[in-house]
Design a protein around this motif. Structure first.
Motif, PDB file in Angstrom:
ATOM      1  N   GLY A  17      17.463  40.464   7.752  1.00 13.27           N
ATOM      2  CA  GLY A  17      17.795  39.375   6.408  1.00 13.27           C
ATOM      3  C   GLY A  17      15.761  38.997   6.099  1.00 13.27           C
ATOM      4  N   PRO A  18      16.789  37.914   5.342  1.00 10.81           N
ATOM      5  CA  PRO A  18      15.098  36.853   5.230  1.00 10.81           C
ATOM      6  C   PRO A  18      15.105  35.897   6.313  1.00 10.81           C
ATOM      7  CG  PRO A  18      17.655  35.874   4.408  1.00 10.81           C
ATOM      8  CD  PRO A  18      17.799  37.407   5.092  1.00 10.81           C
ATOM      9  N   ALA A  19      13.859  35.893   5.654  1.00 11.83           N
ATOM     10  CA  ALA A  19      13.004  35.640   7.013  1.00 11.83           C
ATOM     11  C   ALA A  19      13.094  34.188   6.935  1.00 11.83           C
ATOM     12  CB  ALA A  19      11.543  35.968   7.492  1.00 11.83           C
ATOM     13  N   LEU A  20      13.640  33.472   8.541  1.00 13.48           N
ATOM     14  CA  LEU A  20      14.228  32.472   8.729  1.00 13.48           C
ATOM     15  C   LEU A  20      13.615  31.306  10.273  1.00 13.48           C
ATOM     16  CD1 LEU A  20      18.183  32.618   8.685  1.00 13.48           C
ATOM     17  CD2 LEU A  20      16.431  31.404   6.916  1.00 13.48           C
ATOM     18  N   ARG A  21      13.134  30.017   9.599  1.00 11.28           N
ATOM     19  CA  ARG A  21      12.193  29.799  11.137  1.00 11.28           C
ATOM     20  C   ARG A  21      13.858  28.650  11.246  1.00 11.28           C
ATOM     21  NH1 ARG A  21       6.840  29.481   7.682  1.00 11.28           N
ATOM     22  NH2 ARG A  21       8.373  28.673   6.275  1.00 11.28           N
ATOM     23  N   ARG A  22      14.131  28.486  12.113  1.00 11.63           N
ATOM     24  CA  ARG A  22      15.006  27.804  12.454  1.00 11.63           C
ATOM     25  C   ARG A  22      14.681  26.696  13.885  1.00 11.63           C
ATOM     26  NH1 ARG A  22      19.480  31.717  13.091  1.00 11.63           N
ATOM     27  NH2 ARG A  22      18.424  32.601  13.835  1.00 11.63           N
ATOM     28  N   ALA A  23      14.787  25.084  13.757  1.00  8.97           N
ATOM     29  CA  ALA A  23      13.832  24.346  15.042  1.00  8.97           C
ATOM     30  C   ALA A  23      15.022  23.376  15.523  1.00  8.97           C
ATOM     31  CB  ALA A  23      13.106  23.618  14.216  1.00  8.97           C
ATOM     32  N   ALA A  24      15.287  22.435  16.698  1.00  7.88           N
ATOM     33  CA  ALA A  24      16.712  22.840  17.072  1.00  7.88           C
ATOM     34  C   ALA A  24      16.254  21.841  17.273  1.00  7.88           C
ATOM     35  CB  ALA A  24      17.767  23.058  17.517  1.00  7.88           C
ATOM     36  N   VAL A  25      16.646  20.275  17.622  1.00 11.54           N
ATOM     37  CA  VAL A  25      16.468  19.227  19.028  1.00 11.54           C
ATOM     38  C   VAL A  25      17.176  19.017  19.454  1.00 11.54           C
ATOM     39  CG1 VAL A  25      15.085  17.038  18.858  1.00 11.54           C
ATOM     40  CG2 VAL A  25      14.370  18.339  17.018  1.00 11.54           C
TER      41      VAL A  25
ATOM     42  N   ASP B 294      19.204  16.964  15.862  1.00 11.82           N
ATOM     43  CA  ASP B 294      18.560  17.693  14.463  1.00 11.82           C
ATOM     44  C   ASP B 294      18.224  19.068  15.080  1.00 11.82           C
ATOM     45  OD1 ASP B 294      17.286  14.999  13.014  1.00 11.82           O
ATOM     46  OD2 ASP B 294      16.410  15.354  15.200  1.00 11.82           O
ATOM     47  N   LEU B 295      18.595  19.518  13.076  1.00 12.61           N
ATOM     48  CA  LEU B 295      18.970  20.986  13.310  1.00 12.61           C
ATOM     49  C   LEU B 295      18.224  21.029  11.974  1.00 12.61           C
ATOM     50  CD1 LEU B 295      19.734  24.039  13.493  1.00 12.61           C
ATOM     51  CD2 LEU B 295      21.514  23.693  11.901  1.00 12.61           C
ATOM     52  N   TYR B 296      16.821  21.886  11.934  1.00  9.37           N
ATOM     53  CA  TYR B 296      16.472  22.364  10.932  1.00  9.37           C
ATOM     54  C   TYR B 296      16.251  23.741   9.923  1.00  9.37           C
ATOM     55  CZ  TYR B 296      14.273  17.940  11.533  1.00  9.37           C
ATOM     56  OH  TYR B 296      13.997  16.288  11.851  1.00  9.37           O
ATOM     57  N   ILE B 297      16.201  24.000   8.614  1.00  6.81           N
ATOM     58  CA  ILE B 297      16.122  25.232   8.659  1.00  6.81           C
ATOM     59  C   ILE B 297      15.176  26.086   7.778  1.00  6.81           C
ATOM     60  CG2 ILE B 297      17.301  27.672   8.085  1.00  6.81           C
ATOM     61  CD1 ILE B 297      19.924  25.994   9.798  1.00  6.81           C
ATOM     62  N   ASP B 298      14.061  26.724   7.357  1.00  4.09           N
ATOM     63  CA  ASP B 298      13.481  27.091   6.052  1.00  4.09           C
ATOM     64  C   ASP B 298      13.724  28.059   6.378  1.00  4.09           C
ATOM     65  OD1 ASP B 298      11.522  26.434   4.608  1.00  4.09           O
ATOM     66  OD2 ASP B 298       9.651  26.657   5.852  1.00  4.09           O
ATOM     67  N   ARG B 299      13.978  29.569   5.042  1.00  8.07           N
ATOM     68  CA  ARG B 299      13.755  30.002   4.723  1.00  8.07           C
ATOM     69  C   ARG B 299      11.962  30.146   3.861  1.00  8.07           C
ATOM     70  NH1 ARG B 299      19.117  32.642   1.366  1.00  8.07           N
ATOM     71  NH2 ARG B 299      17.330  33.664   1.202  1.00  8.07           N
ATOM     72  N   ALA B 300      11.379  31.637   4.223  1.00  7.15           N
ATOM     73  CA  ALA B 300      10.466  32.307   4.203  1.00  7.15           C
ATOM     74  C   ALA B 300      10.097  32.223   2.516  1.00  7.15           C
ATOM     75  CB  ALA B 300       9.736  33.239   4.492  1.00  7.15           C
ATOM     76  N   ASP B 301      11.149  32.653   2.088  1.00  9.24           N
ATOM     77  CA  ASP B 301      11.699  33.250   0.366  1.00  9.24           C
ATOM     78  C   ASP B 301      11.716  31.870  -0.474  1.00  9.24           C
ATOM     79  OD1 ASP B 301      14.263  33.067   1.380  1.00  9.24           O
ATOM     80  OD2 ASP B 301      14.809  35.000  -0.080  1.00  9.24           O
ATOM     81  N   ARG B 302      12.456  30.936  -0.055  1.00  9.20           N
ATOM     82  CA  ARG B 302      13.024  29.775  -0.561  1.00  9.20           C
ATOM     83  C   ARG B 302      11.716  28.600   0.446  1.00  9.20           C
ATOM     84  NH1 ARG B 302      18.354  29.347  -2.500  1.00  9.20           N
ATOM     85  NH2 ARG B 302      18.948  30.583   0.028  1.00  9.20           N
ATOM     86  N   PRO B 303      10.922  27.946   0.774  1.00  9.55           N
ATOM     87  CA  PRO B 303      10.950  27.046   1.448  1.00  9.55           C
ATOM     88  C   PRO B 303      11.030  25.743   0.674  1.00  9.55           C
ATOM     89  CG  PRO B 303       8.292  27.992   0.425  1.00  9.55           C
ATOM     90  CD  PRO B 303       9.848  28.169   0.030  1.00  9.55           C
ATOM     91  N   THR B 304      11.490  24.759   1.231  1.00  8.50           N
ATOM     92  CA  THR B 304      11.836  23.095   1.334  1.00  8.50           C
ATOM     93  C   THR B 304      10.282  22.397   0.883  1.00  8.50           C
ATOM     94  OG1 THR B 304      13.248  22.187   1.989  1.00  8.50           O
ATOM     95  CG2 THR B 304      12.259  22.431   3.559  1.00  8.50           C
ATOM     96  N   LEU B 305      11.763  21.444  -0.162  1.00  7.60           N
ATOM     97  CA  LEU B 305      10.301  20.541  -0.248  1.00  7.60           C
ATOM     98  C   LEU B 305      10.670  19.238  -0.018  1.00  7.60           C
ATOM     99  CD1 LEU B 305       9.057  21.170  -3.849  1.00  7.60           C
ATOM    100  CD2 LEU B 305       8.124  21.834  -2.371  1.00  7.60           C
ATOM    101  N   ALA B 306      11.672  19.540   0.988  1.00  9.46           N
ATOM    102  CA  ALA B 306      12.317  17.693   0.989  1.00  9.46           C
ATOM    103  C   ALA B 306      11.466  16.889   2.431  1.00  9.46           C
ATOM    104  CB  ALA B 306      13.648  18.470   2.565  1.00  9.46           C
ATOM    105  N   GLY B 307      11.305  16.026   1.651  1.00 10.19           N
ATOM    106  CA  GLY B 307      10.684  14.754   2.617  1.00 10.19           C
ATOM    107  C   GLY B 307       9.341  15.344   2.890  1.00 10.19           C
ATOM    108  N   ALA B 308       8.437  16.508   1.121  1.00 12.14           N
ATOM    109  CA  ALA B 308       6.874  16.457   1.344  1.00 12.14           C
ATOM    110  C   ALA B 308       6.907  14.936   0.048  1.00 12.14           C
ATOM    111  CB  ALA B 308       8.089  17.682   0.735  1.00 12.14           C
ATOM    112  N   VAL B 309       5.591  15.091   0.174  1.00 12.27           N
ATOM    113  CA  VAL B 309       5.086  14.241  -0.600  1.00 12.27           C
ATOM    114  C   VAL B 309       4.174  15.139  -2.122  1.00 12.27           C
ATOM    115  CG1 VAL B 309       3.495  12.436  -1.479  1.00 12.27           C
ATOM    116  CG2 VAL B 309       4.793  12.711   1.592  1.00 12.27           C
ATOM    117  N   ILE B 310       4.587  14.763  -3.020  1.00 14.10           N
ATOM    118  CA  ILE B 310       4.177  15.520  -3.689  1.00 14.10           C
ATOM    119  C   ILE B 310       4.519  14.362  -5.684  1.00 14.10           C
ATOM    120  CG2 ILE B 310       5.376  16.858  -5.371  1.00 14.10           C
ATOM    121  CD1 ILE B 310       7.015  17.585  -3.511  1.00 14.10           C
ATOM    122  N   ARG B 311       3.201  14.600  -6.010  1.00 14.06           N
ATOM    123  CA  ARG B 311       2.599  14.213  -7.666  1.00 14.06           C
ATOM    124  C   ARG B 311       3.913  14.098  -8.399  1.00 14.06           C
ATOM    125  NH1 ARG B 311      -3.079  12.615  -9.584  1.00 14.06           N
ATOM    126  NH2 ARG B 311      -2.324  11.849 -11.455  1.00 14.06           N
TER     127      ARG B 311
END
Length: 115
Positions: free
Chosen positions: A15-23, A31-48
């Motif tokens: 299926g879609p490539a997932l990266r999951r990290a659990a603390v 804490d649980l972080y899930i990131d999809r390779a086809d839709r990377p998240t911008l949450a928490g990023a510093v963006i101009r």
């Protein structure tokens, strides 16, 4: 307090490539972080970005961040520029920046601070 980090990466064939990290803190998920390779998240990023619209009723602004859709910036998340202790790092003095506050008939107007 014992903290463990568990990382799982799925292959695209499943299926879609997932990266999951659990603390885990003391064996409990904290804490649980899930990131999809086809839709990377911008949450928490510093963006101009550039403010395109301010909505006083929401105490928020919509910001063009270059993704095709404007991002939402709540007024509580706005930080004024601060000069570091060496005198650099900020383009504007905090005295010349107006605070972000709601406007309207029921909201008090912010006074402009003059140097």
């Amino acid at each position: 307090m014992a903290r463990d980090l568990h990382i799982d990466i799925t292959a695209p064939a499943q299926g879609p490539a997932l990266r999951r990290a659990a603390v885990l803190t003391d064996g409990v998920l904290s804490d649980l972080y899930i990131d999809r390779a086809d839709r990377p998240t911008l949450a928490g990023a510093v963006i101009r970005g550039r403010v395109t619209r301010i909505v006083a009723g929401m105490n928020a602004a919509f910001v063009d961040i270059g993704t095709g859709r404007d991002g939402l910036l709540p007024g509580a998340d706005v930080r004024l520029p601060q000069a570091d202790k060496h005198g650099g790092g900020a383009r504007a003095s905090p005295r010349t920046v107006r605070p972000f506050a709601p406007r309207g008939p029921s909201a008090p107007r912010c006074a402009r601070v003059r140097p």
